[in-house]
Design a protein around this motif. Structure first.
Motif, PDB file in Angstrom:
ATOM      1  N   PRO A   1       0.831  -1.206   0.000  1.00 52.41           N
ATOM      2  CA  PRO A   1       0.000   0.000   0.000  1.00 52.41           C
ATOM      3  C   PRO A   1       0.865   1.256   0.000  1.00 52.41           C
ATOM      4  O   PRO A   1       2.026   1.224   0.399  1.00 52.41           O
ATOM      5  CB  PRO A   1      -0.780  -0.125   1.315  1.00 52.41           C
ATOM      6  N   GLY A   2       0.275   2.372  -0.456  1.00 52.36           N
ATOM      7  CA  GLY A   2       1.023   3.618  -0.553  1.00 52.36           C
ATOM      8  C   GLY A   2       0.260   4.780   0.045  1.00 52.36           C
ATOM      9  O   GLY A   2      -0.967   4.740   0.156  1.00 52.36           O
ATOM     10  N   THR A   3       0.989   5.821   0.416  1.00 56.09           N
ATOM     11  CA  THR A   3       0.354   7.015   0.988  1.00 56.09           C
ATOM     12  C   THR A   3       0.763   8.297   0.271  1.00 56.09           C
ATOM     13  O   THR A   3      -0.009   9.257   0.240  1.00 56.09           O
ATOM     14  CB  THR A   3       0.701   7.158   2.475  1.00 56.09           C
ATOM     15  N   ASP A   4       1.957   8.309  -0.330  1.00 54.48           N
ATOM     16  CA  ASP A   4       2.470   9.527  -0.981  1.00 54.48           C
ATOM     17  C   ASP A   4       2.459   9.340  -2.494  1.00 54.48           C
ATOM     18  O   ASP A   4       3.234   8.558  -3.044  1.00 54.48           O
ATOM     19  CB  ASP A   4       3.888   9.823  -0.497  1.00 54.48           C
TER      20      ASP A   4
ATOM     21  N   ASN B   1      -8.173   2.513   0.374  1.00 57.27           N
ATOM     22  CA  ASN B   1      -7.532   3.681   0.962  1.00 57.27           C
ATOM     23  C   ASN B   1      -6.519   4.311   0.015  1.00 57.27           C
ATOM     24  O   ASN B   1      -6.371   5.539  -0.019  1.00 57.27           O
ATOM     25  CB  ASN B   1      -6.849   3.307   2.280  1.00 57.27           C
ATOM     26  N   ASP B   2      -5.805   3.473  -0.747  1.00 52.33           N
ATOM     27  CA  ASP B   2      -4.822   4.010  -1.699  1.00 52.33           C
ATOM     28  C   ASP B   2      -5.506   4.900  -2.732  1.00 52.33           C
ATOM     29  O   ASP B   2      -5.013   5.978  -3.067  1.00 52.33           O
ATOM     30  CB  ASP B   2      -4.086   2.873  -2.418  1.00 52.33           C
TER      31      ASP B   2
ATOM     32  N   GLN C   1      -8.353   6.500  -2.431  1.00 52.75           N
ATOM     33  CA  GLN C   1      -8.829   7.740  -1.806  1.00 52.75           C
ATOM     34  C   GLN C   1      -7.674   8.714  -1.564  1.00 52.75           C
ATOM     35  O   GLN C   1      -7.810   9.916  -1.817  1.00 52.75           O
ATOM     36  CB  GLN C   1      -9.543   7.415  -0.495  1.00 52.75           C
ATOM     37  N   ASN C   2      -6.523   8.204  -1.114  1.00 57.61           N
ATOM     38  CA  ASN C   2      -5.363   9.078  -0.901  1.00 57.61           C
ATOM     39  C   ASN C   2      -4.887   9.696  -2.211  1.00 57.61           C
ATOM     40  O   ASN C   2      -4.553  10.881  -2.271  1.00 57.61           O
ATOM     41  CB  ASN C   2      -4.225   8.293  -0.248  1.00 57.61           C
TER      42      ASN C   2
ATOM     43  N   GLN D   1      -4.918  13.762  -3.139  1.00 57.00           N
ATOM     44  CA  GLN D   1      -3.714  14.482  -3.530  1.00 57.00           C
ATOM     45  C   GLN D   1      -3.838  15.063  -4.927  1.00 57.00           C
ATOM     46  O   GLN D   1      -3.349  16.165  -5.205  1.00 57.00           O
ATOM     47  CB  GLN D   1      -2.495  13.565  -3.400  1.00 57.00           C
TER      48      GLN D   1
END
Length: 344
Positions: free
Chosen positions: A148-151, A174-175, A177-178, A182
């Motif tokens: 999974p990633g956030t940035d 969640n990935d 949506q993030n 962004q």
């Protein structure tokens, strides 16, 4: 079950549930217990492709039925089709095709992919690329990120610099949506068409219209489509205080039509139930213009949707504009291309 008064053919309808934890070994072990010990007639939902494939094979060996509603691998009704299985809601083929080709035809000629770097993301990217190219568009580039990633700053800047008209996300949860949040912060929703390969109304609700506005993607159900879908959705909302997703509406549809088929067949024998299902007119709050094909695929209308801007939304959960309705025969893989052994 309530709609049937809790019984079918005079016998009580019992629902049992288990959490497979997205692990095929756990799912198949529990399915084996149900089939060997507990006399379960049909196993449904199966919201993970590996779990679904393992369970449908096991059920076929034991002459029991599976109804896959939550998993999307095309091979469920293609290479790994079984005479005791149906694939009810969507697959990656339909999501990729309906989510891209109409947009190419509407003017999005150049594309850039941001994809999760594992099999799910790869499959969506590969399917999407083939449909974009077939429709006359071009894929100018792609970024794959560790899941999974956030940035997502780096892949989003690469997409922006590519010159593509459309930026497409081949990920989920969640990935997704993030990444969309962004992209909104970067202002990309105003300068590009943003497309998701897999998204749902609860993603929009979680993101809010401010962040999700303008997103395009393929859907198999929308609660506000017509009075029939709204009536079902209102009943759902009374219980859960949210509108149903396509997977929830599709699960309702699968169980409802299974019970109708048992009633029509006068038996819960899997061969007789499958024959009844394939002979029935299938229509409910989820399934429109639907037929059950020889490979077990439920062919039904799919929808290209666009998320409304906040000022376009007139009431709670008024989130979608239907850009195009795509009939099942144009959404799902043609039988002429099928590798299913049951297709003549």
């Amino acid at each position: 079950i309530e709609e049937f008064g809790g019984k079918v053919l005079g016998k009580p309808i019992e629902l049992v549930t288990a959490d497979h934890q997205n692990k095929a070994d756990i799912g198949s072990a529990r399915a084996r217990e149900w089939l060997d010990r507990d006399g379960v007639d049909v196993i449904t939902e199966l919201g993970n492709s590996a779990v679904a494939l393992a369970t449908l094979k096991l059920a076929a060996e034991k002459g029991r039925m599976t109804m896959v509603t939550g998993a999307g691998a095309t091979r469920i009704s293609n290479e790994d089709c079984a005479p005791t299985n149906v694939h009810w809601v969507y697959d990656t083929y339909a999501l990729a095709k309906v989510g891209t080709q109409p947009l190419v035809q509407l003017g999005a000629k150049s594309w850039y992919f941001i994809a999760a770097d594992y099999s799910f993301g790869h499959a969506l990217q590969n399917d999407g690329t083939s449909f974009i190219t077939a429709a006359g568009g071009k894929v100018l580039g792609a970024s794959r990120y560790a899941f999974p990633g956030t940035d997502f700053a780096s892949p989003l800047l690469s997409a922006q610099g590519s010159g593509a008209n459309a930026i497409v996300f081949a990920t989920a949860g969640n990935d997704l949506q993030n990444a969309i949040k962004q992209a909104s912060e970067f202002g990309l929703s105003k300068s590009h068409q943003l497309v998701s390969m897999l998204m749902s109304i609860v993603d929009v609700h979680g993101l809010t219209l401010n962040n999700a506005q303008g997103m395009h993607y393929a859907e198999s159900f929308y609660w506000d489509l017509d009075e029939e879908s709204r009536a079902f959705a209102r009943r759902f909302f009374e219980r859960f205080k949210k509108m149903p997703t396509a997977l929830q509406a599709g699960q309702y549809s699968a169980v409802l039509n299974y019970l109708r088929a048992v009633e029509k067949a006068g038996s819960d024998d899997v061969t007789e139930v499958m024959a009844a299902l394939k002979s029935m007119k299938i229509h409910d709050a989820f399934a429109r213009n639907a037929t059950l094909r020889p490979d077990g695929k439920l062919s039904h209308d799919m929808y290209l949707v666009q998320v409304k801007a906040p000022e376009e939304s007139k009431y709670p959960w008024d989130y979608y504009k239907i850009v195009q309705t795509v009939p099942g025969e144009r959404s799902f893989m043609p039988l002429a291309e099928s590798k299913c052994s049951m297709v003549k």
